[in-house]
Write an enzyme that holds these catalytic residues in place. Structure first.
Site: not given
Ligand code: GLC
Length: 498
Positions: A195, A230
């Site tokens: 991200k 999360d």
């Molecule tokens: C990305 C991260 C993951 C998280 C997701 C949503 O895929 O790698 O850990 O849960 O974003 O935030």
């Protein structure tokens, strides 16, 4: 005079001819423009097409990867990370807990007052802080120092009557939404960033260690009691109020899912079988990739130019960080190849990520007869003025194609989890219900995305779905869930809470 008049007539006739020729040329060019723009949109639509048969193939491919990821460490597209959460909230949790939710361009600090079965979540106070962009690619200690200082400030606003008794530490649930290889409920090393974060020195390091160091530096006596993704926080939060919850899905900046797996179905788990017989698995499904995924030239270019080429392919065609940019890329091709916005390519259209998904959503939901919102967004964000209704309609069509593909693929993902855990358990003579909790800005705010996801899931599950499967929005799940997991992993468990 006569000569002049003749000359003028000749000039006028010639001018009229040129004008007529120009009109004809303009008409042919612009009808060619529409034809070719429509062809580009059509081609995109075909490439993004996700009939149910394709979604089933995607779900099957996910299923294969899930089994592979559960069987062994490394080398798999789906990491299927063991979270050490084997005991989800029962609803009895009590006391005051803090949470820190880090996973996007903002982080949040929360103070959560839990009142047990009778009172539930009594009070939540929270604060959101945006992370200065340079800290997203700097050093880990700089980032943790920044977070710790904001957390300390938040803690200092704690009402006196809530102060812990002398000798008792405050406890924190740390939601860190990146792939982490956990070594216990409260420790783990970062596998990689996703991200748009890229802090090299943090990879392979214990994230709780990093945060704790910063907390100690500023003299904040607080213990990280749980480190959670999360998605795991979302499961925990939703389970607190509904014991039928079996999975949590985030559709926000990134996308991912976690679900409750039978401990004996995790061959790579070397530890003792947990008492509950269950373990929450963080799938990290954003990294899923398969030849069944409907990928286009735009996705390939986006991936190649990203911070993490070849990784997080599912995330790059589903999640909020990327959808707007896919639309931008299609518009850029139209501008370059068919003069879609006039003779020159609008310079703003060349800026990566300038078109954000919330703006794409606003255009997609424009119900005005002249598509005024679309016109304004094109003007304000891309500096493209005076667009025709026809142009605006094509823009909306592109938003629809890109969002629908993402939504339908997310539904296929959820379907694969339901298939994996099986939904045929009978409890008290009734088939047990499986509830999936969802959270994230894309799910919460992009109504057409959400409704497409819901209808696709129904299509995939068939009629029986209404009785046995439910999906619910778990608002603020990631942060509150972390506080709940801090409570269920508190060092003071069994000590009387107020
Ligand atoms: C990305 C991260 C993951 C998280 C997701 C949503 O895929 O790698 O850990 O849960 O974003 O935030």
């Amino acid at each position: 005079m006569g000569k002049v008049a003749v000359g003028t007539a000749v000039v006028c006739a010639a001018a009229a001819c040129v004008a007529a020729a120009l009109v004809v040329r303009h008409r042919t060019r612009s009808s060619g423009k529409w034809g070719r723009a429509t062809a580009i949109a059509k081609e995109l639509e075909e490439q993004c097409w996700t009939p149910i048969s394709k979604l089933r193939q995607v779900a099957d491919a996910l299923d294969v990867e899930m089994h592979a990821g559960l069987a062994s460490e490394g080398g798999c597209k789906l990491k299927m990370l063991i979270t050490y959460v084997d005991n989800l909230p029962s609803g009895d949790e009590k006391g005051l807990f803090y949470a820190l939710d880090l996973g996007g361009t903002n982080f949040r600090t929360l103070r959560v007052h839990l009142g047990g079965k009778e009172k539930g979540v009594v009070k939540i106070e929270s604060e959101e802080v945006s992370i200065p962009p340079h800290l997203m690619t700097g050093s880990s200690q700089e980032l943790f120092d920044f977070i710790a200082s904001k957390l300390a400030k938040f803690v200092s606003s704690e009402p006196e009557e809530l102060h812990p008794p002398p000798g008792r530490q405050r406890e924190l649930g740390f939601t860190f939404s990146f792939p982490v290889k956990q070594t216990s409920i409260a420790s783990g090393t970062l596998i990689k960033w996703t991200k748009g974060f890229n802090i090299e020195d943090a990879v392979g390091e214990d994230v709780v260690g990093g945060l704790t160091k910063s907390l100690e530096k500023i003299g904040l006596d607080m213990r990280v009691a749980a480190l959670v993704n999360d998605t795991v926080g979302t499961v925990a939060r939703a389970r607190f109020s509904n014991q039928d919850v079996i999975a949590g899905v985030i559709l926000g900046t990134g996308t991912n899912a976690a679900y409750v797996e039978c401990a004996h179905a995790i061959p790579k788990w070397q530890g003792l079988l947990p008492k509950s017989g269950e373990m929450v698995i963080n799938m990290e499904w954003g990294n899923f990739c398969s030849s069944h995924l409907p990928l286009t030239e735009y996705d390939q270019a986006l991936d190649a130019e990203s911070l993490n080429p070849g990784e997080q392919i599912f995330e790059k065609i589903v999640s909020g960080m990327y959808l707007g940019d896919i639309v931008r890329r299609v518009l850029l091709k139209m501008a370059e190849e068919v003069d879609f916005f006039g003779d020159t390519v609008p310079p703003k259209l060349r800026i990566p990520f300038v078109l954000r998904t919330p703006d794409m959503s606003a255009m997609h939901h424009d119900t005005s007869s002249d598509l005024k919102v679309v016109g304004n967004k094109l003007k304000d964000i891309l500096e493209i003025n005076n667009t025709s209704l026809k142009t605006r309609k094509i823009v909306v069509e592109l938003c629809d194609i890109v969002a629908t593909r993402g939504a339908r693929l997310s539904a296929a993902g959820i379907f694969s989890i339901l298939k994996k855990i099986g939904r045929d358990t009978v409890k008290d003579g009734k088939k047990q219900k499986s509830v999936v909790a969802l959270d994230g800005g894309l799910f919460e705010h992009y109504a057409k995305f959400r409704s497409s996801l819901e209808s696709t899931l129904k299509e995939l599950l068939g009629d029986e779905a209404d009785e046995t499967v439910g999906i619910e929005h778990s608002n603020d799940g990631s942060g509150i869930g972390a506080a709940l997991l801090a409570a269920s992993n508190s060092q003071y468990l069994g000590v009387q809470e107020s």
